[in-house]
Design a protein around this motif. Structure first.
Motif, PDB file in Angstrom:
ATOM      1  N   UNK A  75      14.729  19.416  82.805  1.00  0.00           N
ATOM      2  CA  UNK A  75      14.721  20.725  82.161  1.00  0.00           C
ATOM      3  C   UNK A  75      15.392  20.684  80.790  1.00  0.00           C
ATOM      4  N   UNK A  76      16.527  19.988  80.695  1.00  0.00           N
ATOM      5  CA  UNK A  76      17.234  19.878  79.416  1.00  0.00           C
ATOM      6  C   UNK A  76      16.401  19.113  78.391  1.00  0.00           C
ATOM      7  N   UNK A  77      15.740  18.051  78.836  1.00  0.00           N
ATOM      8  CA  UNK A  77      14.868  17.295  77.929  1.00  0.00           C
ATOM      9  C   UNK A  77      13.726  18.183  77.456  1.00  0.00           C
ATOM     10  N   UNK A  78      13.136  18.934  78.367  1.00  0.00           N
ATOM     11  CA  UNK A  78      12.048  19.852  78.016  1.00  0.00           C
ATOM     12  C   UNK A  78      12.531  20.917  77.036  1.00  0.00           C
ATOM     13  N   UNK A  79      13.748  21.414  77.258  1.00  0.00           N
ATOM     14  CA  UNK A  79      14.308  22.443  76.376  1.00  0.00           C
ATOM     15  C   UNK A  79      14.479  21.916  74.953  1.00  0.00           C
ATOM     16  N   UNK A  80      15.015  20.707  74.826  1.00  0.00           N
ATOM     17  CA  UNK A  80      15.191  20.110  73.502  1.00  0.00           C
ATOM     18  C   UNK A  80      13.832  19.925  72.821  1.00  0.00           C
ATOM     19  N   UNK A  81      12.863  19.410  73.555  1.00  0.00           N
ATOM     20  CA  UNK A  81      11.539  19.174  72.967  1.00  0.00           C
ATOM     21  C   UNK A  81      10.863  20.485  72.586  1.00  0.00           C
ATOM     22  N   UNK A  82      10.995  21.499  73.413  1.00  0.00           N
ATOM     23  CA  UNK A  82      10.405  22.805  73.085  1.00  0.00           C
ATOM     24  C   UNK A  82      11.034  23.364  71.820  1.00  0.00           C
ATOM     25  N   UNK A  83      12.356  23.226  71.708  1.00  0.00           N
ATOM     26  CA  UNK A  83      13.036  23.707  70.510  1.00  0.00           C
ATOM     27  C   UNK A  83      12.553  22.948  69.276  1.00  0.00           C
ATOM     28  N   UNK A  84      12.433  21.649  69.400  1.00  0.00           N
ATOM     29  CA  UNK A  84      11.984  20.831  68.267  1.00  0.00           C
ATOM     30  C   UNK A  84      10.556  21.157  67.842  1.00  0.00           C
ATOM     31  N   UNK A  85       9.674  21.197  68.821  1.00  0.00           N
ATOM     32  CA  UNK A  85       8.255  21.301  68.513  1.00  0.00           C
ATOM     33  C   UNK A  85       7.797  22.717  68.199  1.00  0.00           C
ATOM     34  N   UNK A  86       8.655  23.699  68.409  1.00  0.00           N
ATOM     35  CA  UNK A  86       8.299  25.069  68.046  1.00  0.00           C
ATOM     36  C   UNK A  86       9.073  25.564  66.829  1.00  0.00           C
ATOM     37  N   UNK A  87       9.896  24.710  66.258  1.00  0.00           N
ATOM     38  CA  UNK A  87      10.684  25.072  65.084  1.00  0.00           C
ATOM     39  C   UNK A  87      10.324  24.106  63.958  1.00  0.00           C
ATOM     40  N   UNK A  88       9.474  24.574  63.053  1.00  0.00           N
ATOM     41  CA  UNK A  88       8.972  23.704  61.979  1.00  0.00           C
ATOM     42  C   UNK A  88      10.095  23.110  61.135  1.00  0.00           C
ATOM     43  N   UNK A  89      11.090  23.900  60.788  1.00  0.00           N
ATOM     44  CA  UNK A  89      12.189  23.385  59.970  1.00  0.00           C
ATOM     45  C   UNK A  89      12.937  22.264  60.688  1.00  0.00           C
TER      46      UNK A  89
END
Length: 104
Positions: A75-89
């Protein structure tokens, strides 16, 4: 778990740079990142955690997070990836660091 966006100012800069090698390893995994649009966040988190366990654990330590079990780690890995891949900056920041490093 604190997200990368939770860190502000000089602390935020230091935290992003501390996390950069771990994040760059994860986003550079061409096999796992292939067909990403066909995967759920949890599926992506599980695949990345399984393939990069030590890197994910180092990233969690940098983010002051200690997963209690496998579900929490995925879940934590998924959370980090979701944050990265949905935040262009944010993703642009890590991609640009990777490009700069390769020029050196």
């Amino acid at each position: 778990m604190k997200t990368l966006n939770d860190y502000q100012g000089a602390e935020g800069i230091d935290k992003l740079l501390e996390c950069a090698p771990y994040i760059n390893e994860l986003i550079s995994d061409k096999e796992t990142m292939q067909n990403i649009e066909e995967k759920s966040w949890i599926q992506l988190g599980g695949e990345l955690y399984k393939a990069h366990t030590e890197t994910c654990n180092a990233l969690f330590r940098a983010l002051d997070h200690e997963p209690e079990n496998a579900i929490s780690a995925i879940s934590a890995t998924a959370q980090v990836m979701a944050e990265l891949l949905t935040n262009k900056d944010l993703i642009d920041f890590f991609i640009s660091l990777r490009k700069e490093k390769s020029k050196m």
